[in-house]
Scaffold this active site. Sequence first.
Site, short mmCIF file in Angstrom:
data_model
loop_
_atom_site.label_atom_id
_atom_site.label_comp_id
_atom_site.label_asym_id
_atom_site.label_seq_id
_atom_site.Cartn_x
_atom_site.Cartn_y
_atom_site.Cartn_z
N CYS A 148 20.86 -15.71 48.67
CA CYS A 148 19.67 -15.31 47.91
C CYS A 148 18.86 -14.31 48.74
O CYS A 148 19.31 -13.19 48.95
CB CYS A 148 18.87 -16.54 47.51
SG CYS A 148 17.48 -16.19 46.42
N ASP A 211 23.57 -15.40 36.45
CA ASP A 211 22.39 -15.31 37.29
C ASP A 211 21.29 -14.57 36.54
O ASP A 211 21.38 -13.36 36.32
CB ASP A 211 22.74 -14.57 38.58
CG ASP A 211 21.63 -14.64 39.63
OD1 ASP A 211 20.45 -14.70 39.25
OD2 ASP A 211 21.97 -14.65 40.83
N HIS A 244 22.65 -18.47 39.50
CA HIS A 244 22.12 -18.19 40.83
C HIS A 244 22.17 -19.47 41.66
O HIS A 244 21.94 -20.57 41.17
CB HIS A 244 20.67 -17.71 40.72
CG HIS A 244 20.11 -17.20 42.00
ND1 HIS A 244 20.38 -15.95 42.48
CD2 HIS A 244 19.28 -17.79 42.91
CE1 HIS A 244 19.74 -15.77 43.63
NE2 HIS A 244 19.08 -16.88 43.92
#
Length: 274
Positions: A148, A211, A244
């Site tokens: 991330c 995501d 995600h």
Amino acid sequence: MAAGASFAAYAPAALGQDVSPIHTTDEGLVTSQVSYPSAEGFALPAYVARPAGNGPYPVVIVVSEIFGIHEYIRDTCRRLAHAGYVAIAPAFFVRAGDPAPLSDMQAVMAIVAQAGYEQVMGDIQASLDWLATQPFADSSKVGITGFCWGGKVVWQAAARFAPIKAGVAWYGRLSPAATATEAQVEGGRPWPIDLAGDLKSPVIGLYGDQDGGIPNNTVRAMNDALGEAGQTDSHITLFEGAPHGFHADYRPMYRKQAAEAGQQMMLSHFKRWL
């Protein structure tokens, strides 16, 4: 936060209620909390996991998500150590505070916002400098991986540091969000999409096609930019059905199949280039 201080357990701001995080043993490993000088004399804390033995072993710098050095990141380091690497996770955020034990996301983000590009790059340089002095580390074989927030850092570091020989970016943002303000756009520079031609080592991206924060069209744009720049060993793979954070086994978005496939791709990439 100094060497010897205890890093937090799983970050409560993201910990799912019905999860069973992976626990990787430290048997056969040497694990430690260290610190070394970074910019302006700051003592940068880091977690290190490595195979027991003299080495030298190839190195992987592990860049955390926004929650800093909590148990998930330490476990990731132990997994890499069992695969034969010195894994080091610097605590990039602790100048402003430790986000790992916090449950208030606004407080977490306020800390993370203080870690600017030049500070983070300086901390990576400090990590490279420290590793070069360690007899167990082969500083000619250094890779980097991140998740991330850390995924974006992987692209940036691979474009800046020639000693980094390979990168693996897990779902790091590639370009500004369509709704980003001018300040957010400028604050995020340099964006990976602008660095495609500057990569000094091959980077693979492991991203999810579900995501919500990193649209598939931005992934396609990055792959196109890599191709146009002649970066034939760098590319992004989209995992079908993966959201995600799909590697984060302490969170509800964990997807076992995609995480395990991505882990094998990461190890294969590092084995090839390190």
